[in-house]
Design a protein around this motif. Structure first.
Motif, mmCIF file in Angstrom:
data_model
loop_
_atom_site.group_PDB
_atom_site.id
_atom_site.type_symbol
_atom_site.label_atom_id
_atom_site.label_comp_id
_atom_site.label_asym_id
_atom_site.label_seq_id
_atom_site.Cartn_x
_atom_site.Cartn_y
_atom_site.Cartn_z
ATOM 1 N N ASP A 111 12.858 5.378 -7.945
ATOM 2 C CA ASP A 111 12.358 5.270 -6.568
ATOM 3 C C ASP A 111 12.071 6.669 -6.017
ATOM 4 N N LEU A 112 11.539 6.732 -4.819
ATOM 5 C CA LEU A 112 11.122 8.019 -4.255
ATOM 6 C C LEU A 112 12.284 8.939 -3.914
ATOM 7 N N GLY B 281 0.773 -1.227 0.000
ATOM 8 C CA GLY B 281 0.000 0.000 0.000
ATOM 9 C C GLY B 281 0.807 1.281 0.000
ATOM 10 N N SER B 282 2.125 1.182 0.159
ATOM 11 C CA SER B 282 2.980 2.376 0.180
ATOM 12 C C SER B 282 3.679 2.542 -1.162
ATOM 13 N N LEU B 283 3.719 3.777 -1.638
ATOM 14 C CA LEU B 283 4.385 4.100 -2.894
ATOM 15 C C LEU B 283 5.886 3.859 -2.753
ATOM 16 N N ILE B 284 6.467 3.067 -3.674
ATOM 17 C CA ILE B 284 7.914 2.822 -3.645
ATOM 18 C C ILE B 284 8.631 3.461 -4.829
ATOM 19 N N GLY B 285 7.880 3.818 -5.865
ATOM 20 C CA GLY B 285 8.487 4.441 -7.028
ATOM 21 C C GLY B 285 7.456 4.691 -8.108
ATOM 22 N N ILE B 286 7.905 5.389 -9.157
ATOM 23 C CA ILE B 286 7.036 5.655 -10.292
ATOM 24 C C ILE B 286 7.776 5.335 -11.580
ATOM 25 N N ALA B 287 7.001 4.970 -12.592
ATOM 26 C CA ALA B 287 7.566 4.710 -13.913
ATOM 27 C C ALA B 287 6.805 5.559 -14.919
ATOM 28 N N TYR B 288 7.523 6.086 -15.885
ATOM 29 C CA TYR B 288 6.914 6.896 -16.936
ATOM 30 C C TYR B 288 7.894 6.978 -18.090
ATOM 31 N N GLU B 289 7.401 7.475 -19.237
ATOM 32 C CA GLU B 289 8.227 7.510 -20.431
ATOM 33 C C GLU B 289 8.975 8.824 -20.594
#
Length: 187
Positions: A106-107, A81-89
């Motif tokens: 990662d954050l 449930g906790s944000l660990i990272g994001i992916a995007y182009e």
């Protein structure tokens, strides 16, 4: 004459009803179709750039408006449930056109991995950089504030220098917008 007018009215009514029905179905299924496209095309790349997560980043994607014309899909990875990272182009300019690279961060702003998702590079030449795991792994651990230049901290693939530069440009552009995207996703 009356029959022709009646026929025209009936056909027009049929065409109008059909057009509204098709428009309704298209609008009603738009989100599901987009989800399926992303699931097929982007989900494997998300798995490649994140070591582990337990949510569905494709389903939980966030659309972030960068400018009037530019909207980017951001795929949040979560663990328990906790944000660990994001992916995007990020997008770079290669020899054969745009090179689209999915970047997982990662954050703390460190790159966890990258994966080329779309390109038009020359098979056997430009694709050397796209397929070289050794080249792609150079980006891991780099982060916000990194210069990321070919010949500097990134070693190009021999014979695929232009593609190597395009991938590096895409990753550099991606990390430049990371702080804004991170805040938008955390909301």
């Amino acid at each position: 004459m009356r029959e022709i007018v009646k026929l025209i009215v009936v056909l027009t009514a049929f065409c109008v009803c059909s057009a509204f029905s098709l428009a309704f179905v298209k609008e009603a299924t738009k989100e599901k179709i987009e989800y399926q496209k992303l699931k097929i095309l982007v989900a494997p790349a998300v798995k490649a750039v994140f070591p582990s997560y337990d949510n569905d980043p494709i389903l939980e994607r966030v659309k972030v408006k960068l400018s009037e014309k530019e909207v980017i899909n951001v795929f949040p990875a979560k663990k328990a449930g906790s944000l660990i990272g994001i992916a995007y182009e990020g997008i770079g300019s290669g020899h054969g056109g745009a090179v689209e690279v999915l970047v997982g961060i990662d954050l703390n702003g460190k790159i966890l991995g990258i994966k080329v998702v779309k390109h038009g590079e020359t098979p056997g030449i430009g694709t050397k950089a796209v397929e070289s795991q050794e080249f792609l792994n150079q980006f891991k651990g780099k982060g916000v504030g990194s210069k990321l230049t070919v010949g500097g901290d990134i070693v190009a693939v021999s014979g695929a220098t232009e593609t190597s530069a395009a991938i590096t440009e895409a990753v550099r552009k991606a990390i430049e917008i990371f702080p804004k995207l991170k805040e938008e996703v955390r909301g």
